[in-house]
Design an enzyme around this catalytic site. Structure first.
Site, PDB file in Angstrom:
ATOM      1  CB  THR A 180      -0.830   0.121   1.073  1.00  0.00           C
ATOM      2  OG1 THR A 180      -0.197   0.032   2.411  1.00  0.00           O
ATOM      3  CG2 THR A 180      -1.998  -1.372   0.966  1.00  0.00           C
ATOM      4  CG  ASP A 181       2.359   4.698  -2.863  1.00  0.00           C
ATOM      5  OD1 ASP A 181       3.470   4.353  -2.431  1.00  0.00           O
ATOM      6  OD2 ASP A 181       2.008   5.860  -3.321  1.00  0.00           O
ATOM      7  CE  LYS A 182       3.112  11.620   1.442  1.00  0.00           C
ATOM      8  NZ  LYS A 182       3.880  12.773   0.562  1.00  0.00           N
ATOM      9  CB  SER A 209       2.034   2.384  -6.143  1.00  0.00           C
ATOM     10  OG  SER A 209       1.070   1.855  -5.390  1.00  0.00           O
TER      11      SER A 209
END
Length: 401
Positions: A116-118, A393
């Site tokens: 999972t991204d930022k 992403s």
């Protein structure tokens, strides 16, 4: 007389030296005893570790991603804090893994199911790893984690289990304010707008178009139309009933697919919003699956949540073998729901109110050219690349680590 005095002094000196030697010997014995005790404690710890051999398990994780630079740990980089940084620290402090395993995660066969991204949250992330099965393991790990990261469940798995490779499908949700679906020609107030039944039906009709196998090369970056890996299978996608929080109406879109590429979900939702608002024709969805390059807008990252991951093949093979449990989390569903209400939804709602990420993004839809050619798009992309692609992403880049 003088000789008697010298004899007395010599005798006193000998006694003092003898006393000093006794004291020194006592001190040495004391230090020796401490060393022996410390060595014995270390041996006891080693014995305890030998009694608790490492076993392959999976952990069910929930977390609010705000303030973190994604899930995946970057060993040696302390500049950007990630969810795995806090998790590994808790595993070491609780005694589940040796400290050197935290520095080299391959030593514990660590694997996350999905990156999972930022800023992206998760309600049902799964990680697989080898740990010492100590007593009260979940309680001890959670004691060393911040309240917005929780381990909600643990199950034993086969020795060769890999949470990413064994995953059949992933379900994500996307929470958004419903004023995003208001037509561009209507002047709406964000707190007053309410989604009508006709518009919700149109949204669901468009989302259903994504079901099945399609070429999503226009919904990611760095993949051409003839790249076989751009073909993805979507099992379901729909928008649920709206609800009101903090005077703003929200809705949740859910999508289940085998795997997703970078930005794919946000672009799928972004294109549907552009159609419902009247910026693009419905035919653009079909056109986007062809070889032509289509300008597909990317919805904001706020609101994206990894809901759950699916291990259906694994469950059929090992779930009822008498040694392993199926990787289903029915008993943990209530804890998952409570965590979302306490940490994930409030973060999304408050951030939207304060930063207005959806409202600001909606204002950019008018600059997209939904009928543009590949040449025109390249010019547009050059001007917008710095502002959009730096986000990274969207939290569903399941293909590589």
């Amino acid at each position: 007389m003088a000789e008697d005095l010298r004899t007395a002094v010599t005798s006193q000196t000998k006694r003092l030296n003898s006393s000093g030697e006794v004291v020194e010997r006592l001190e040495e014995n004391g230090h020796q005893n401490k060393r022996l005790k410390r060595d014995a404690d270390e041996e006891d710890a080693e014995d305890q570790n030998k009694k608790s051999p490492k076993r392959k398990i999976v952990l069910l994780m929930a977390y609010s991603g705000k303030g973190y630079h994604g899930m995946q740990r970057n060993v040696g980089s302390s500049q950007f804090k990630t969810i795995e940084d806090d998790l590994v620290s808790a595993l070491v402090q609780s005694g589940c893994i040796p400290e050197n395993h935290g520095e080299d995660m391959k030593k514990m066969s660590f694997q996350r199911c999905a990156r999972t991204d930022k800023g992206v949250s998760a309600a049902g992330q799964i990680v697989s790893l080898k740990v010492r099965l100590i007593d009260d393991i979940l309680e001890k790990i959670n004691n060393h984690l911040p309240s917005h990261i929780r381990i909600l469940g643990l199950k034993r798995v086969t020795g060769g289990f890999n949470s990413k490779n064994k995953c059949d499908a992933r379900t994500y949700s996307y929470m958004l304010p419903t004023f995003a679906f208001a037509h561009k020609d209507h002047d709406v107030q964000e707190e007053v707008y309410r989604l009508d039944r006709e518009t919700l039906e149109k949204v669901n009709k468009l989302l259903a178009c994504y079901k099945g196998t399609h070429n999503f090369h226009n919904f990611t970056s760095q993949k051409g139309p003839r790249d076989p890996s751009a073909k993805r299978y979507i099992m379901e996608m729909y928008c649920g009933e709206p609800f009101v929080r903090e005077n703003i109406e929200f809705a949740v879109i859910k999508v289940k697919g085998q795997s997703f590429m970078m930005h794919q979900i946000r672009k799928m939702i972004g294109l549907v919003i552009a159609i419902v608002k009247g910026y693009a024709a419905e035919s653009i969805i079909e056109r986007s699956w062809g070889e032509e390059k289509v300008d597909v807008p990317k919805a904001p990252g706020l609101g994206l949540v990894l809901e759950r991951v699916h291990f259906e093949k694994y469950n059929r093979r090992f779930g009822n073998d008498g040694l392993h449990e199926p990787l289903e989390w029915t008993e943990e569903e209530e804890k998952i729901a409570v965590f979302k209400e306490q940490y994930i939804y409030p973060t999304i709602i408050n951030t939207e109110r304060e930063e207005k990420s959806m409202a600001n993004w909606l204002n950019t839809l008018s600059i997209h050219d939904f009928n543009s050619s590949a040449v025109g798009m390249q010019a547009n992309n050059k001007s917008s690349k710095n502002s959009s692609d730096l986000e990274g992403s969207d939290g569903c880049d399941d293909d590589s680590d």
